[in-house]
Design an enzyme around this catalytic site. Sequence first.
Site, PDB file in Angstrom:
ATOM      1  N   ASN A 215       0.852  -1.200   0.000  1.00 22.68           N
ATOM      2  CA  ASN A 215       0.000   0.000   0.000  1.00 22.68           C
ATOM      3  C   ASN A 215       0.879   1.238   0.000  1.00 22.68           C
ATOM      4  OD1 ASN A 215       0.480   0.822   2.875  1.00 22.68           O
ATOM      5  ND2 ASN A 215      -0.421  -1.189   3.234  1.00 22.68           N
ATOM      6  N   ASP A 283      -4.822  -6.088   4.914  1.00 27.25           N
ATOM      7  CA  ASP A 283      -5.937  -6.873   5.451  1.00 27.25           C
ATOM      8  C   ASP A 283      -5.972  -8.261   4.816  1.00 27.25           C
ATOM      9  OD1 ASP A 283      -6.837  -4.900   7.161  1.00 27.25           O
ATOM     10  OD2 ASP A 283      -7.988  -3.899   5.590  1.00 27.25           O
ATOM     11  N   PRO A 309      -3.799 -11.748  10.065  1.00 24.52           N
ATOM     12  CA  PRO A 309      -4.234 -11.641  11.475  1.00 24.52           C
ATOM     13  C   PRO A 309      -4.465 -10.183  11.831  1.00 24.52           C
ATOM     14  CG  PRO A 309      -1.875 -12.098  11.325  1.00 24.52           C
ATOM     15  CD  PRO A 309      -2.421 -12.196   9.932  1.00 24.52           C
ATOM     16  N   ILE A 311      -3.709  -7.656  14.135  1.00 22.88           N
ATOM     17  CA  ILE A 311      -2.720  -7.514  15.218  1.00 22.88           C
ATOM     18  C   ILE A 311      -3.283  -6.681  16.365  1.00 22.88           C
ATOM     19  CG2 ILE A 311      -0.343  -6.814  15.741  1.00 22.88           C
ATOM     20  CD1 ILE A 311       0.124  -6.847  12.641  1.00 22.88           C
ATOM     21  N   PHE A 328      -5.191   3.198  14.485  1.00 21.52           N
ATOM     22  CA  PHE A 328      -5.511   4.189  13.457  1.00 21.52           C
ATOM     23  C   PHE A 328      -6.612   3.618  12.565  1.00 21.52           C
ATOM     24  CE2 PHE A 328      -2.450   7.784  13.087  1.00 21.52           C
ATOM     25  CZ  PHE A 328      -1.792   7.568  14.292  1.00 21.52           C
TER      26      PHE A 328
HETATM   27  O1  C5P Z   1      -9.450  -2.732  10.450  1.00 21.22           O
HETATM   28  P1  C5P Z   1      -8.501  -1.713   9.961  1.00 21.22           P
HETATM   29  O2  C5P Z   1      -7.417  -2.288   9.079  1.00 21.22           O
HETATM   30  O3  C5P Z   1      -9.108  -0.527   9.295  1.00 21.22           O
HETATM   31  O4  C5P Z   1      -7.828  -1.148  11.287  1.00 21.22           O
HETATM   32  C1  C5P Z   1      -6.795  -0.221  11.279  1.00 21.22           C
HETATM   33  C2  C5P Z   1      -5.990  -0.381  12.530  1.00 21.22           C
HETATM   34  O5  C5P Z   1      -5.760  -1.757  12.784  1.00 21.22           O
HETATM   35  C3  C5P Z   1      -4.601   0.228  12.392  1.00 21.22           C
HETATM   36  O6  C5P Z   1      -4.185   0.675  13.666  1.00 21.22           O
HETATM   37  C4  C5P Z   1      -3.759  -0.953  11.908  1.00 21.22           C
HETATM   38  O7  C5P Z   1      -2.398  -0.782  12.279  1.00 21.22           O
HETATM   39  C5  C5P Z   1      -4.400  -2.101  12.627  1.00 21.22           C
HETATM   40  N1  C5P Z   1      -4.401  -3.371  11.879  1.00 21.22           N
HETATM   41  C6  C5P Z   1      -3.840  -4.493  12.444  1.00 21.22           C
HETATM   42  N2  C5P Z   1      -3.845  -5.690  11.791  1.00 21.22           N
HETATM   43  C7  C5P Z   1      -4.407  -5.798  10.593  1.00 21.22           C
HETATM   44  C8  C5P Z   1      -5.021  -4.685   9.994  1.00 21.22           C
HETATM   45  C9  C5P Z   1      -4.988  -3.477  10.667  1.00 21.22           C
HETATM   46  O8  C5P Z   1      -3.321  -4.404  13.558  1.00 21.22           O
HETATM   47  N3  C5P Z   1      -4.401  -6.956   9.966  1.00 21.22           N
END
Ligand code: C5P
Length: 409
Positions: A215, A283, A309, A311, A328
């Site tokens: 990205n 994602d 996963p 995180i 975020f």
């Molecule tokens: O669900 P979304 O991807 O929009 O969420 C964004 C937040 O979740 C960010 O803080 C990102 O670092 C974290 N995140 C994560 N693991 C993922 C996707 C996003 O920890 N697989």
Amino acid sequence: MKVLLGVCGGIAAYKAAELLRELQRQGAEVQVVLTQGAEKFITPLTFAALSGRQVLTSLWNPAVSDSASAEMPQPFGIEHIDIAQWADVLVIAPATAHMLAKLAHGMADDLLSTIALATTAPIVVAPAMNVNMWHNAATQANLKTLRSRGVHLVEPASGELACGMVGEGRLAEIGEIASAILHAANPIRDLAGERILITAGGTREAVDPVRYLGNRSSGKMGIALAEAALARGAEVTLITTTGRVSSLRCKQIQVESAEQMRTAVLHHLPQATTLIMAAAVADYRVATPSEQKIKKSSEHLTLELERTPDILSEAARLRLPGTLIIGFAAETRHVSEEGRRKLREKDVDAIVANDVSGTESGIGADLNGGTMLFADREVTLPLSTKRKMAESILHELATLRVDRLQRIS
Ligand code: C5P
């Protein structure tokens, strides 16, 4: 932050131009003062062009006379007193043995030493000289005096010196000097005692040995958070996909994929008091990355993707009591609503929701803005540099920490 950068005469004088750039990158306004010796090594024009301000060189005729910088606005009315009062911090880099001696004895026979005597701002000195001059008892005694008066010393490094000798005397790394300046200038130490784990950058998910899905994240937001947290007294561990940031004086762990980031976050989480996940984690990843480079053959190629996963959610479940977690949410529409949903679903303490639909702010850009969402309130983060936004986020973190402690006691 207003930094007065004094440069003395020495081979390392050219490195002060690099320091100027680094300070500007960190959002500082920099005014340069050159000694007569410095002018023998590097011209005022170099610093004038980089700083966009006239360079000051003399007590009697402070502004330089070269034609290009003479057209720039003269920064001060009454020379050394005005300049001394303007500064939030005075840094002398490189500082010669002679300058250290003058500072220790309160001598004021040129513009820079006069400013040093007149300023009430913190002073940082980064010496550079021959190894024998450095170890000379007179220099060491002067340093002892300066330290006892609260002058911040950035010790020289060891290595090959310009004179051909080997030993201590090389100007310290630019990043080290910059962080000492920030440390000296920043009176806000509200994160002292916090151990903050920060993630930065976009993850890369392998398609085959040469290709990846990624990205546009640059890592700038996470790096700005790390810089600002260090300046406010926190201990920082940065987990990043962007490569080492040499100006950051903190532990840095390089990762590439979401899975590697997960392993690093979960490994460091128990030692952290706060986790800030500024990284743009993929994602989805390719379910079975090819072991060999995929060849061009048919017109269409379908990749099967699977979820990575989450995180943030996992960290929220596994955290020790008292650990704060900030996530975020980069959204292109319904920014606040989506942010609120994530705050609830991921069970974190705050979500920084930002609109990334434009190109001027958000992912990959220098500016950012949005809303910081908490269970019981929200704070607008106006469009600003990422460093400024980082300061606002950390101010809220410090407030949250005080709230929690008050609730416990
Ligand atoms: O669900 P979304 O991807 O929009 O969420 C964004 C937040 O979740 C960010 O803080 C990102 O670092 C974290 N995140 C994560 N693991 C993922 C996707 C996003 O920890 N697989």
